[in-house]
Design an enzyme around this catalytic site. Structure first.
Site, PDB file in Angstrom:
ATOM      1  NE  ARG A  64      -1.415  -1.783   3.414  1.00  0.00           N
ATOM      2  CZ  ARG A  64      -2.458  -2.586   3.586  1.00  0.00           C
ATOM      3  NH1 ARG A  64      -3.619  -2.112   3.854  1.00  0.00           N
ATOM      4  NH2 ARG A  64      -2.292  -3.884   3.502  1.00  0.00           N
ATOM      5  CB  THR A  65       3.808   2.446   1.858  1.00  0.00           C
ATOM      6  OG1 THR A  65       3.185   2.098   3.094  1.00  0.00           O
ATOM      7  CG2 THR A  65       4.538   3.755   2.025  1.00  0.00           C
ATOM      8  CE  LYS A  92      21.404  -3.975   7.886  1.00  0.00           C
ATOM      9  NZ  LYS A  92      21.849  -4.839   8.921  1.00  0.00           N
ATOM     10  NE  ARG A 114       8.084   0.924   3.795  1.00  0.00           N
ATOM     11  CZ  ARG A 114       6.877   0.460   4.103  1.00  0.00           C
ATOM     12  NH1 ARG A 114       6.580  -0.805   3.924  1.00  0.00           N
ATOM     13  NH2 ARG A 114       5.962   1.261   4.602  1.00  0.00           N
ATOM     14  CG  HIS A 142       5.471   4.614   7.938  1.00  0.00           C
ATOM     15  ND1 HIS A 142       5.401   5.353   6.775  1.00  0.00           N
ATOM     16  CD2 HIS A 142       4.831   3.448   7.662  1.00  0.00           C
ATOM     17  CE1 HIS A 142       4.758   4.653   5.860  1.00  0.00           C
ATOM     18  NE2 HIS A 142       4.390   3.495   6.371  1.00  0.00           N
TER      19      HIS A 142
HETATM   20  C1  NCD Z   1       3.330  -0.394   8.200  1.00  0.00           C
HETATM   21  C2  NCD Z   1       4.807  -0.354   7.939  1.00  0.00           C
HETATM   22  O1  NCD Z   1       5.284  -0.848   6.914  1.00  0.00           O
HETATM   23  O2  NCD Z   1       5.481   0.192   8.793  1.00  0.00           O
HETATM   24  N1  NCD Z   1       2.551  -0.647   7.074  1.00  0.00           N
HETATM   25  C3  NCD Z   1       2.302   0.330   6.190  1.00  0.00           C
HETATM   26  O3  NCD Z   1       3.094   1.199   5.925  1.00  0.00           O
HETATM   27  N2  NCD Z   1       1.088   0.315   5.636  1.00  0.00           N
HETATM   28  C4  NCD Z   1       2.964  -1.238   9.324  1.00  0.00           C
HETATM   29  C5  NCD Z   1       3.323  -2.682   9.255  1.00  0.00           C
HETATM   30  O4  NCD Z   1       4.068  -3.142   8.402  1.00  0.00           O
HETATM   31  O5  NCD Z   1       2.829  -3.386  10.132  1.00  0.00           O
END
Ligand code: NCD
Length: 315
Positions: A64-65, A92, A114, A142
């Site tokens: 989703r993100t 890393k 991310r 986040h």
């Molecule tokens: C979250 C994340 O990735 O931090 N999800 C998200 O961004 N929709 C929470 C999660 O992964 O539980």
């Protein structure tokens, strides 16, 4: 978009909620409201980011993100490129910086990043010339998730100040919890965390939250119940006796929800583990804001991209 279009953030990047002042947060939320309306129209396109290149650089799995940032960038007219880097192939430090330098040479305007390590996005931001948005770094922050959660709360409750928000579950591994705690405090909400001791970070009280170890106590009178995913992929060793027992004590079902305020609303950032931290009847029930959170996610990310783009050279 008159009133909101003069608004900018003090920094070039959005690396976290920490460091933002209340007027910056509400400025982003106000602008996001305009995008909620736009996204419900047939014609959803803007030209604010026309000619700009946005790269989504994801070192960790995301549905989703990543899709939300992609749609947000495209609706604003940017050229959006997705790069997913399997975390196993990433060494890393050096590799991260090499990747940043390589991408920087292609002159992107916005990097959405991310990474599984806390602090990695801030490190990368120091090596590039474009603006950087943190789409989640380790257990650190986040920021766009906290902003979309705040927008969802504000639209449903009419305010944030004075509300009691209970954040429940795997707080230890949660960047969502950290960003939400900071944002909700900045806007004047009371924040509780509810979790077994093994899933609470040491010194969590220093963030100014009230700590509860049972759902019955922690949910009492809460206006918002925010459930967190049990992040088993981040757990080395055993943090809970069994999933069944975890659901029994900490999974949100109708019975536990009755301890919250009569008009309490339920949230979850997704992806959900049904039957682990949340019961399907609650997740899909009338008090759930979970689908609305996803809708707000696109609007908030458009607001963030639009605002950061105002400070790009030649904007
Ligand atoms: C979250 C994340 O990735 O931090 N999800 C998200 O961004 N929709 C929470 C999660 O992964 O539980």
């Amino acid at each position: 978009m008159h009133a909101a279009s003069a608004f900018t953030l003090s920094g070039r990047d959005l690396l976290g909620i920490e460091g933002l002042i209340a007027s910056e947060i509400t400025g982003l939320l106000d602008l996001a409201e305009e995008f909620v309306e736009l996204n419900r129209q047939i014609e959803k396109k803007r030209t604010t980011l026309r000619g700009r290149t946005q790269i989504n650089l994801f070192f960790e799995a995301s549905t989703r993100t990543q899709s939300s940032f992609e749609i947000a960038g495209k609706r604003l007219g940017a050229d959006v490129m997705n790069m997913s880097v399997g975390s196993s192939s990433v060494k890393k430090g050096e590799t991260l910086i090499d990747t940043a330098i390589t991408l920087n040479a292609m002159h992107p305007d916005i990097l959405v990043v991310r990474h599984h390590a806390s602090g990695a996005v801030a490190l990368l931001a120091r090596k590039v010339d474009c603006c950087v948005v943190n789409a989640g770094d380790g257990a650190h922050e986040h920021p766009t998730q906290a902003l979309l959660d705040a927008l969802t709360i504000r639209r449903n409750k009419g305010r944030i100040a004075g509300l009691t928000v209970a954040i429940c579950g795997d707080v230890l591994h949660s960047r969502v919890a950290r960003s939400n705690i900071i944002l909700l405090h900045t806007l004047g909400a009371k924040v509780r965390v509810v979790a077994p001791s093994t899933l609470l970070p040491a010194g969590i009280e220093s963030l100014g939250v009230e700590v509860f170890r049972t759902m019955e106590e922690g949910l009492k009178g809460a206006d918002i119940v925010m459930m967190l995913r049990l992040q088993r992929e981040r757990m080395a060793g055993s943090f809970i006796p069994s999933v069944k027992e975890y659901f029994h004590y900490f999974g949100l079902d109708e019975a536990k929800l009755r301890h919250a305020a009569p008009d309490a609303l339920v949230m979850h950032p997704g992806p959900m583990n049904r039957g682990v931290e949340i019961d399907s009847a609650v997740a899909d029930g009338p008090r759930s804001l979970i689908r609305e959170q996803v809708e707000m996610g696109v609007a908030v990310r458009m607001a963030v991209l639009d605002t950061l783009a105002r400070k790009l050279p030649n904007a």
